[in-house]
Design an enzyme around this catalytic site. Structure first.
Site, short mmCIF file in Angstrom:
data_model
loop_
_atom_site.label_atom_id
_atom_site.label_comp_id
_atom_site.label_asym_id
_atom_site.label_seq_id
_atom_site.Cartn_x
_atom_site.Cartn_y
_atom_site.Cartn_z
N ASP A 350 0.86 -1.18 0.00
CA ASP A 350 0.00 0.00 0.00
C ASP A 350 0.89 1.23 0.00
O ASP A 350 2.10 1.15 0.27
CB ASP A 350 -0.89 -0.04 1.25
CG ASP A 350 -1.82 1.15 1.34
OD1 ASP A 350 -2.33 1.58 0.30
OD2 ASP A 350 -2.00 1.66 2.46
N LYS A 351 0.32 2.38 -0.30
CA LYS A 351 1.12 3.61 -0.31
C LYS A 351 0.92 4.42 0.95
O LYS A 351 1.85 4.62 1.74
CB LYS A 351 0.79 4.46 -1.54
CG LYS A 351 1.66 5.73 -1.65
CD LYS A 351 1.25 6.57 -2.83
CE LYS A 351 -0.05 7.31 -2.58
NZ LYS A 351 0.05 8.33 -1.53
N PHE A 515 -19.95 10.67 2.02
CA PHE A 515 -18.99 10.25 0.98
C PHE A 515 -19.25 8.79 0.61
O PHE A 515 -19.58 7.97 1.45
CB PHE A 515 -17.56 10.38 1.50
CG PHE A 515 -16.52 9.84 0.55
CD1 PHE A 515 -16.00 10.64 -0.45
CD2 PHE A 515 -16.07 8.53 0.66
CE1 PHE A 515 -15.05 10.14 -1.32
CE2 PHE A 515 -15.13 8.02 -0.21
CZ PHE A 515 -14.61 8.83 -1.20
N ASP A 651 -5.10 6.23 -4.49
CA ASP A 651 -4.88 7.61 -4.93
C ASP A 651 -4.98 7.74 -6.44
O ASP A 651 -4.91 6.76 -7.18
CB ASP A 651 -3.50 8.08 -4.48
CG ASP A 651 -3.50 8.50 -3.02
OD1 ASP A 651 -4.60 8.69 -2.47
OD2 ASP A 651 -2.43 8.62 -2.43
N ASN A 767 -8.44 -1.52 4.74
CA ASN A 767 -8.63 -1.78 3.31
C ASN A 767 -7.52 -2.65 2.73
O ASN A 767 -7.60 -3.07 1.57
CB ASN A 767 -8.71 -0.46 2.54
CG ASN A 767 -7.46 0.37 2.70
OD1 ASN A 767 -6.75 0.26 3.70
ND2 ASN A 767 -7.18 1.21 1.74
#
EC number: 7.6.2.1
Length: 1120
Positions: A350-351, A515, A651, A767
């Site tokens: 993941d980032k 959201f 992203d 996630n």
């Protein structure tokens, strides 16, 4: 009845309707307390049993936790597992919700409460939940006792963020219907914060709760070593059956002659003569199976489990994997995969929070087409202002220091003409008001009380306010707005309070448009103090800009792209003003959609789309998520080790590519290919074909691939083979705009590819759980997004940089240790049983055993078990610093090379050859001259078998000593101690008549054997012969075919380590046997810590902070 049975077994769902009706139970009679039966398995015989026992204890703590339930007008204490649907449960501050509850009331008048769901989704922020107005006023048990209500909601489902229902409340013979959504549901596992107490009605309990439904049945992960062990075991099982069949056939072939079938000294009984030949054949076959069954190393599995369990502690003890700032050390959740750390070929990471710190800092923004950046708490516009004579940056003073136009400084970017000065302030004011109002940020109620409604001081430090946000981005933006004078003070009920230039303004919160990943934006509808109805929208530029009809759209789009190229995370802000008529229509549509039980999400999506259109663009924000320490170095080391690194992130692709370039995942000389915005299968296939052709044409250049979630879905649907072909030829792959399940699908695709590579996934958020569980090895980062990833992982570390040592050092050592352990076990069991098989040729296959039964039992348990166990725990065939500084050495152990069929056949052949030397060496040395004792007494079959066994124990132990490179006092103790223990045990066992033994065939046998000089000569000669062959092979391989590891050992020996081992050490100066010493160093390449003299040259790296338990020997920095 049959249907009920099928439901209990899980074949039929217990509910057939789409909804369930729950009657709130507040008038149940008080039942007696139920004492749960506690069962703890005290017979823990393996590491898995120990881990299961810990889980059992943890489950009991959760299921047996005391809770308060409202029954018969009072609070009753019960266990959490006894909560039933419809019970009203009381939960106090900092307690965990024991079931999924619909909030009824809290200690606050508006019925709101704050919870944190870090254990569910990894988000550490405070989330606000609200009760319906009719139940919010019922704040006492007595009031709740009067409640008559029915809750209708959907059947249980795993989605944490989806809940649809409605509550029908009966008041004064009138039914009031209120919609229920995710904001009304308190999830099991979440924790109540900043609220004294709440009351809620249980709607889902036990395994129907969302937390339980999100339990993914983790498939049992099996390492490549375990699979190889099973393959070798099958081969040895075939050898066992073959030997038994051969022995049985030869027995009956031999007995075909009458003199051997019934010799004079062994006459058959009448029953034996008349018995069935088939039954006799089967009986003899089974007898030979029992005689040879020790060739199957059953104790191997016990030793492997023990080695994995004890070896896993070294990771937690390694202080180089300890993060001092967070006070976190490495954790091992699954000890079965230690050796798999040395076989990784793909790393999926993941980032956000994994490669970056997940600490967002506001850096820049674009307001009405003008770009600003923050410097020392002030906004700086790029380029000169219209009236500025200087060409450098001009300053925009913080709004908190501006009360009117007269306060504008001469050098301020507000220094404009009177006509547009007020308009400029209005634009900035509206932009930061949108930032301060469009969010889900919460403030601790204690801190809010200290602010009050008094006059605002411009010098008030925003740091005094502690914000809790749904994401670090929101928190950074609200804090930035506070620094620039628009301070979000808090909310009370439906009122949001903002202080602008010291003046308190109250906005009524009318609606929140939550959201969701499809819209990728959120909105709030507020009523300004002037009565205007305003919509503020915040989201990704791809979801905001297409809906805008006004504002500086093109300039803002350019600025957003520039922000993304810098690696900044971007959001766009927009607004819309409603007329009274428009708002009435919106309010009506929202109510209808939110109270619908069927297709509520589709109806809400349609209403949201109707509302969020015709927007006026205000600008964009850019926040920075800094890279973690040594991320670039770690990724480069992984690449040098032959590991491909894929980054999977949610992203946008510009931000992701920028971060990839900054962290070294992509580099400037790499040809970056893009698979983005594909709309159809045909378009995707054509693009993949183009990329494949480019790769073939530019085969010399390194390639990197960027693919987004939409294109990835198309590629995985119809073109998996072509997509995988492109990916395999790319050095680095970046997948952006990824959903959690897409991450798992990508890993699954790589796992089932023809090469069957070993994959590793690393992430820090909830996630990332799906990909962590899908990969062969899952690693969780103990970061700021909760512990969900760490809990579901196989290993947990505090920082990404620790991955290099975890793989290159721990993984390398674990693999070498367990690979040698497996091969050695098969080798020593072949040595053990093959003489037994050969002996049958000399005893007419009478199934006479060569060894005493005690020796048969203790061979694997006592005589040969400890040396290999200690080796598998402490062996370091090369210095840890060398492994970490030379990642290319990791390639030498990849693809399970140490357990290849070639290596397995070598060890097996070595075992057979040694066994032949044991047996025939003993036979030819003493078989023809049995009167080797001084008194003329002959050696018998027990003496012969004991001689073979003695040579075997010494040889296999010495063979383990030859394989050992890292000698400690523990290795010396167990290696030479095992041989000594065998001699001492045999002397006591055969030297005393033990009264509890019915027969003692070994009485005085061992003592007589050791009293013969010929026997000692035979032992020494056979041990030397066996080991000499092995030494010759090692010399030949190291001289003519050295591996990279052996070259590194030689370099290490020549440059820094001035001794061989405890048996052959040399001083700093030249000695008479220096040439012999150098040759032995090249051959063996080892060191004993007790005789090491380390010396480093100026170019050699030295880690002053190395406190690893793996080193075991002290390292003096003065030697550097």
């Amino acid at each position: 009845m049959w249907r009920w049975v099928r439901q209990q077994l899980g074949f039929d769902p217990p509910h057939q309707s789409d909804t369930r009706t729950i009657y709130i139970a507040n008038r149940f009679p008080q039942y007696g307390h139920y004492t749960p039966q506690k069962f703890i398995d005290n017979r823990i015989i393996s590491s898995k049993g120990y881990e299961d026992w810990l889980r059992h204890i943890s489950d009991n703590e959760v299921n047996g936790a005391p809770v308060y339930v409202v029954r018969s007008g009072g609070l009753v204490t019960t266990r959490s597992k006894n909560i039933r649907v419809g019970d009203i449960v009381r939960v106090a501050k900092n307690e965990i919700f024991p079931a999924d509850l619909v909030l009824l009331s809290s200690d606050r008048l508006d019925g709101s409460c704050h919870v944190t769901t870090a254990s569910l989704d990894g988000e550490t922020n405070l989330k606000t939940h609200v009760a319906v107005p009719e139940t919010a006023v019922l704040q006492t048990v007595a009031n709740l006792d009067t409640l008559i209500a029915v809750v209708e909601c959907q059947q249980p489902e795993a989605d944490l963020y989806r809940f649809m229902g409605r509550m029908t409340i009966t008041q004064q013979m009138e039914e009031i219907v209120r919609p229920l959504g995710p904001e009304s549901l308190l999830l099991r596992g979440a924790r109540l914060k900043n609220t004294k107490e709440i009351f809620g009605v249980a709607v889902y309990t036990g395994m129907e709760t969302k937390m339980a439904l999100n339990y993914k049945s983790k498939s049992q992960k099996r390492s490549a070593v375990e699979k190889s062990m099973n393959t070798f075991l099958i081969i040895y099982l075939i050898i066992l059956i073959s030997e038994a069949i051969i022995s049985t056939i030869l027995k009956y072939t031999w007995q075909a002659e009458e003199k051997w079938d019934e010799p004079w000294y062994n006459q058959k009984t009448e029953h034996q003569r008349n018995s069935s030949k088939i039954l006799k054949f089967i009986s003899d076959f089974l007898a030979f199976l029992v005689l040879y069954n020790f060739i199957i190393p059953i104790s191997l599995y016990v030793t492997v489990e023990l080695q994995k369990f004890l070896g896993s502690f070294f990771i937690g003890w390694d202080l180089d994997l300890y993060h001092e700032e967070s006070d976190e050390k490495a954790q091992v959740n699954t000890s079965d995969l230690n050796e798999e750390l040395g076989q990784v070929e793909y790393v999926f990471t993941d980032k956000t929070g994994t490669l970056t710190e997940n600490e967002m800092q506001f850096r820049e923004c674009s307001i009405n087409g003008t770009k600003y950046q923050e410097i020392n708490g002030r906004l700086v516009s790029e380029g000169p202002t219209p009236d500025s004579s200087e060409g450098n940056l001009s300053y925009l003073t913080s709004l908190s220091h501006v009360n009117n136009l007269s306060h504008l400084a001469a050098g301020s970017s507000f220094r404009t003409s009177p006509e547009n000065g007020t308009e400029l302030i209005k634009e900035h004011d509206l932009f930061f008001k949108a930032v301060s109002l469009c969010h889900t940020v919460q403030i601790s109620s204690v801190q809010t009380d200290s602010i009050g409604d008094g006059p605002w001081q411009s010098s008030f430090a925003p740091a005094q306010l502690e914000y809790y946000a749904s994401s670090p981005d929101e928190k950074a933006l609200v804090e930035a707005a506070a620094r620039f004078g628009i301070v979000f003070v808090g909310n009370s009920g439906e009122i949001m309070e903002v202080k602008t230039l010291g003046k308190l303004e109250r906005y009524k919160l009318l609606h929140i448009l939550e959201f969701d990943p499809d819209r990728r934006r959120m909105s709030v509808i507020v009523q300004a103090p002037s009565g205007e109805k305003l919509l503020f929208v915040k989201g990704a530029e791809s979801s905001i800009l297409p809906e805008c009809i006004g504002g500086e759209i093109e300039k803002t789009k350019i600025h957003v792209d520039e922000f993304a190229l810098k690696g900044l995370r971007t959001l766009c802000m927009a607004y819309r003003q409603f007329t009274s008529k428009e708002y009435e229509e919106i309010n009506r549509r929202l109510f209808e959609a939110r109270t619908a039980l069927q297709q509520r999400e589709e109806k809400l999506a349609g209403v949201f789309q109707f509302i969020e259109k015709d927007l006026i663009l205000l600008g964009a924000t850019a926040v920075e998520d800094k890279l973690q320490d040594k991320v670039r170095e770690t990724i480069e080391a992984l690449r040098m080790a032959g590991i491909k690194v894929w980054v999977l992130t949610g992203d946008k692709h510009e931000t992701a590519v920028s971060v990839s370039l900054s962290c070294g995942h992509f580099h400037r000389t790499m040809n970056i290919l893009e698979l983005l915005n594909q709309k159809s299968d045909s378009e995707c296939a054509e693009k993949l074909g183009q990329l494949a052709r480019r790769i073939r044409e530019d085969h010399v250049i390194q390639h990197g691939l960027v693919v987004d979630g939409t294109s990835l879905s198309l590629a995985l649907r119809e073109h998996e083979k072509l997509f995988m072909d492109v990916c395999r030829h790319c050095s680095a792959v970046m997948c952006c705009r990824m959903a959690p399940l897409q991450k798992a699908k990508v890993i699954r695709l790589i796992k089932i590819s023809p090469e069957k590579p070993i994959t590793l996934a690393i992430g820090d958020g909830a996630n990332d759980v799906s990909m962590i569980q899908e990969a062969h090895v899952g690693i969780g980062i103990m970061g700021k997004e909760g512990r969900q990833a760490a809990r579901n992982s196989d290993y947990a570390i505090a920082r990404f940089k620790f991955l290099s040592k975890l793989l290159f050092v721990h993984g390398h050592f674990y693999y070498i240790r367990i690979a040698t352990l497996v091969q050695y076990f098969f080798y020593k069991n072949v040595c053990f049983i093959t003489p037994q098989f050969l002996y049958q040729f000399y005893c007419l296959f009478s199934q006479q055993t060569l060894y005493d039964s005690v020796y048969l039992t203790l061979y694997n348990i006592c005589f040969t078990s400890l040396p290999i166990l200690i080796y598998s725990l402490l062996e370091q065939h090369i210095d840890p610093h060398v492994l970490q500084n030379k990642p290319t050495l990791y390639r030498d152990i990849s693809k399970n090379r140490q357990l290849s069929m070639k290596t397995f056949l070598y060890w097996t052949t070595l075992g057979f050859s040694h066994a032949f030397i044991f047996f025939f060496g003993s036979y030819f040395l003493i078989g023809k001259d049995t009167s080797l004792l001084g008194n003329g007494q002959m050696f018998g079959n027990w003496t012969f078998g004991t001689l073979v066994f003695t040579v075997m124990v010494i040889t296999v132990t010495a063979k383990m000593a030859l394989e050992t490179h890292f000698w400690t006092w523990i290795n010396h103790l167990v290696t030479w101690g095992s041989i000594l223990f065998y001699f001492v045990f045999s002397l006591f066992y055969g030297g005393i008549l033990w009264p509890f033994l019915s027969s003692q065939n070994m009485y005085f046998v061992f003592i007589q054997l050791l009293s013969s000089g010929s026997a000692w000569f035979a032992i020494i000669l056979m041990v030397f012969t066996c080991l000499f062959l092995d030494i010759v092979k090692k010399v030949f391989d190291r001289q003519f075919h050295p591996t990279n590891i052996e070259k590194a050992q030689l370099t290490e020996t020549n440059s820094s380590i001035k001794c061989l081992d405890s048996m052959c050490c040399f001083s700093e100066g030249e000695t008479a046997c220096a040439s012999v010493g150098r040759m032995l160093e090249r051959v063996i390449g080892r060191c004993s810590p007790s005789h090491v003299s380390r010396s480093w040259s100026a170019s050699d790296p030295f880690y002053t902070n190395d406190r690893s338990i793996l080193t075991l020997s002290t390292m003096d920095s003065s030697t550097c």
